[in-house]
Design a protein around this motif. Structure first.
Motif, PDB file in Angstrom:
ATOM      1  N   ALA A  44       0.928  -1.272   0.025  1.00  0.00           N
ATOM      2  CA  ALA A  44       0.091  -0.028  -0.051  1.00  0.00           C
ATOM      3  C   ALA A  44       0.821   1.304   0.089  1.00  0.00           C
ATOM      4  CB  ALA A  44      -0.862  -0.110   1.149  1.00  0.00           C
ATOM      5  N   ARG A  45       0.533   2.058  -0.764  1.00  0.00           N
ATOM      6  CA  ARG A  45       1.176   3.387  -0.838  1.00  0.00           C
ATOM      7  C   ARG A  45      -0.036   4.589  -0.749  1.00  0.00           C
ATOM      8  NH1 ARG A  45       6.657   2.944  -2.990  1.00  0.00           N
ATOM      9  NH2 ARG A  45       7.337   1.101  -1.803  1.00  0.00           N
ATOM     10  N   ASP A  46       0.429   5.860  -0.760  1.00  0.00           N
ATOM     11  CA  ASP A  46      -0.809   6.740  -0.476  1.00  0.00           C
ATOM     12  C   ASP A  46      -1.153   7.040  -1.873  1.00  0.00           C
ATOM     13  OD1 ASP A  46      -0.900   6.881   2.207  1.00  0.00           O
ATOM     14  OD2 ASP A  46       0.404   8.719   2.583  1.00  0.00           O
ATOM     15  N   VAL A  47      -0.215   7.348  -2.665  1.00  0.00           N
ATOM     16  CA  VAL A  47      -0.662   7.740  -4.200  1.00  0.00           C
ATOM     17  C   VAL A  47      -0.234   6.731  -5.186  1.00  0.00           C
ATOM     18  CG1 VAL A  47       0.176   9.577  -5.920  1.00  0.00           C
ATOM     19  CG2 VAL A  47      -0.140  10.137  -3.406  1.00  0.00           C
ATOM     20  N   GLY A  48      -1.165   6.744  -6.143  1.00  0.00           N
ATOM     21  CA  GLY A  48      -1.105   5.900  -7.361  1.00  0.00           C
ATOM     22  C   GLY A  48      -0.969   7.035  -8.440  1.00  0.00           C
ATOM     23  N   MET A  49       0.240   6.857  -9.334  1.00  0.00           N
ATOM     24  CA  MET A  49       0.407   7.612 -10.311  1.00  0.00           C
ATOM     25  C   MET A  49       0.027   7.024 -11.773  1.00  0.00           C
ATOM     26  SD  MET A  49       2.323   8.685 -13.165  1.00  0.00           S
ATOM     27  CE  MET A  49       4.178   8.575 -12.629  1.00  0.00           C
ATOM     28  N   VAL A  50      -0.898   7.288 -12.393  1.00  0.00           N
ATOM     29  CA  VAL A  50      -1.288   6.649 -13.588  1.00  0.00           C
ATOM     30  C   VAL A  50      -0.675   7.407 -14.756  1.00  0.00           C
ATOM     31  CG1 VAL A  50      -3.349   5.779 -14.964  1.00  0.00           C
ATOM     32  CG2 VAL A  50      -3.566   6.249 -12.666  1.00  0.00           C
ATOM     33  N   LYS A  81      -5.075  -0.063  -1.682  1.00  0.00           N
ATOM     34  CA  LYS A  81      -3.660   0.089  -2.032  1.00  0.00           C
ATOM     35  C   LYS A  81      -3.056   1.313  -2.225  1.00  0.00           C
ATOM     36  CE  LYS A  81      -3.201  -4.570  -1.577  1.00  0.00           C
ATOM     37  NZ  LYS A  81      -2.410  -5.130  -0.438  1.00  0.00           N
ATOM     38  N   VAL A  82      -4.132   2.090  -2.650  1.00  0.00           N
ATOM     39  CA  VAL A  82      -3.632   3.773  -2.922  1.00  0.00           C
ATOM     40  C   VAL A  82      -4.755   4.546  -2.358  1.00  0.00           C
ATOM     41  CG1 VAL A  82      -2.006   3.454  -4.998  1.00  0.00           C
ATOM     42  CG2 VAL A  82      -4.608   4.040  -5.371  1.00  0.00           C
ATOM     43  N   LYS A  83      -4.748   5.688  -1.729  1.00  0.00           N
ATOM     44  CA  LYS A  83      -5.760   6.611  -1.247  1.00  0.00           C
ATOM     45  C   LYS A  83      -5.932   7.722  -2.216  1.00  0.00           C
ATOM     46  CE  LYS A  83      -3.820   6.059   3.543  1.00  0.00           C
ATOM     47  NZ  LYS A  83      -3.483   6.810   4.713  1.00  0.00           N
ATOM     48  N   ASP A 139       7.214  10.941  -2.769  1.00  0.00           N
ATOM     49  CA  ASP A 139       8.435  10.212  -3.168  1.00  0.00           C
ATOM     50  C   ASP A 139       8.215   8.768  -2.888  1.00  0.00           C
ATOM     51  OD1 ASP A 139      11.065  10.111  -3.696  1.00  0.00           O
ATOM     52  OD2 ASP A 139      11.582   9.639  -1.582  1.00  0.00           O
ATOM     53  N   ASN A 140       7.115   8.464  -2.306  1.00  0.00           N
ATOM     54  CA  ASN A 140       6.701   7.024  -2.168  1.00  0.00           C
ATOM     55  C   ASN A 140       5.290   6.696  -2.853  1.00  0.00           C
ATOM     56  OD1 ASN A 140       5.963   4.632  -0.689  1.00  0.00           O
ATOM     57  ND2 ASN A 140       7.928   4.781   0.490  1.00  0.00           N
ATOM     58  N   PHE A 141       5.505   6.199  -4.103  1.00  0.00           N
ATOM     59  CA  PHE A 141       4.253   5.970  -4.778  1.00  0.00           C
ATOM     60  C   PHE A 141       4.180   4.809  -5.809  1.00  0.00           C
ATOM     61  CE2 PHE A 141       6.999   9.106  -7.303  1.00  0.00           C
ATOM     62  CZ  PHE A 141       6.849   8.619  -8.504  1.00  0.00           C
ATOM     63  N   ILE A 162      14.193   8.623  -6.672  1.00  0.00           N
ATOM     64  CA  ILE A 162      12.874   8.439  -6.340  1.00  0.00           C
ATOM     65  C   ILE A 162      12.038   7.135  -5.844  1.00  0.00           C
ATOM     66  CG2 ILE A 162      10.498   8.941  -7.148  1.00  0.00           C
ATOM     67  CD1 ILE A 162      11.537  10.958  -9.019  1.00  0.00           C
ATOM     68  N   ASP A 163      11.742   6.912  -4.653  1.00  0.00           N
ATOM     69  CA  ASP A 163      11.168   5.451  -4.253  1.00  0.00           C
ATOM     70  C   ASP A 163       9.813   5.199  -4.959  1.00  0.00           C
ATOM     71  OD1 ASP A 163      10.607   3.259  -2.853  1.00  0.00           O
ATOM     72  OD2 ASP A 163      10.048   4.430  -0.848  1.00  0.00           O
ATOM     73  N   ALA A 164       9.640   4.412  -5.888  1.00  0.00           N
ATOM     74  CA  ALA A 164       8.598   4.173  -6.588  1.00  0.00           C
ATOM     75  C   ALA A 164       8.511   2.630  -6.978  1.00  0.00           C
ATOM     76  CB  ALA A 164       8.512   4.655  -7.875  1.00  0.00           C
ATOM     77  N   GLN A 165       7.351   1.942  -6.985  1.00  0.00           N
ATOM     78  CA  GLN A 165       6.958   0.673  -7.219  1.00  0.00           C
ATOM     79  C   GLN A 165       5.783   0.758  -8.378  1.00  0.00           C
ATOM     80  OE1 GLN A 165       5.310  -1.058  -3.642  1.00  0.00           O
ATOM     81  NE2 GLN A 165       3.573   0.108  -4.143  1.00  0.00           N
ATOM     82  N   CYS A 166       5.503  -0.181  -9.033  1.00  0.00           N
ATOM     83  CA  CYS A 166       4.785  -0.356 -10.263  1.00  0.00           C
ATOM     84  C   CYS A 166       3.778  -1.422 -10.189  1.00  0.00           C
ATOM     85  CB  CYS A 166       5.386  -0.121 -11.593  1.00  0.00           C
ATOM     86  SG  CYS A 166       4.266   0.180 -13.181  1.00  0.00           S
TER      87      CYS A 166
END
Length: 234
Positions: A44-50, A81-83, A139-141, A162-166
């Motif tokens: 889970a992360r706060d933000v999901g970037m599409v 999983k995202v807010k 930074d964590n998305f 940048i700390d990211a996952q996909c």
């Protein structure tokens, strides 16, 4: 003499081809640990970037790359999983606006408008990834797109610290041409990162998510960058 020259050219072409393939595979191998195909296993992360793309092909048919990204984003939100969903895409013409199209379809999919943030300056993958951190203070998305696109986006993120996952959503069948274009896109990304050292085309004031900006329709979640500001760049 001609044979030697021909052999030399063939050897150089072979080396160039092998280098391109190895660079392509390097990006895939380097980012594999940060890619998830099952939303249930996604941390889970706060933000999901599409990452945006056109809703329709030039023929008028629906673009399944777009459809699958919307479904993946909605699933990530509804599963907790995202807010918030940050929709990053191109807004280069009055009749072409990727973030607005995505917003409409995500609202139809049950995502509250107040949980949606729009980035109108996602002209390229690099812009979308870097702006998520520098403009939207995240930074964590989680990035949401197809796997091959995940790999390039994550490689850019790693290079930029940048700390990211996909979340890798399904890729439509018959993607051979798309995959060939991706090879060249990766070469372009490597040039941007290691040679040209490019930054996003536009960086506005920092606007943390959730963005407390009220729009004319009463919704919230829009960034400080307006379509009018973006149009001035084109």
């Amino acid at each position: 003499m001609r044979k030697r020259l021909l052999y030399g050219l063939l050897i150089l072409a072979g080396i160039a081809f092998a280098t391109v393939i190895l660079l392509d595979r390097w990006i895939s191998w380097d980012t594999a640990p940060y890619i998830y195909e099952d939303v249930e296993q996604l941390p889970a992360r706060d933000v999901g970037m599409v990452l945006g793309t056109s809703k329709y092909y030039a023929s008028g048919a629906t673009n399944l790359y777009y459809t699958n990204r919307i479904k993946g984003a909605a699933d990530a939100y509804h599963s907790g999983k995202v807010k918030y969903l940050l929709l990053s895409g191109d807004n280069g013409a009055h009749n072409y606006n990727e973030p607005i199209a995505m917003r409409k379809d995500l609202i139809k999919a049950g995502v509250p408008a107040s949980k949606i943030v729009l980035d109108f300056a996602g002209f390229r993958t690099l812009d979308s990834v870097v702006r998520t951190k520098k403009v939207f203070d995240t930074d964590n998305f989680t990035i949401i797109t197809q796997r091959f696109h995940c790999e390039r986006a994550l490689f850019i993120a790693k290079h930029k610290g940048i700390d990211a996952q996909c979340l890798a959503v399904p890729t439509p069948d018959g993607m051979f041409k798309v995959r060939i274009r991706e090879v060249f896109a990766r070469l372009g990304a490597l040039a941007d990162l290691y040679i040209l050292q490019r930054e996003p085309k536009f960086l506005g004031e920092q606007e943390s998510i959730p963005a407390p900006i009220k729009m004319p329709d009463g919704t919230k979640g829009y960034p400080a960058v307006s379509p009018d500001e973006i149009s001035k760049l084109n």
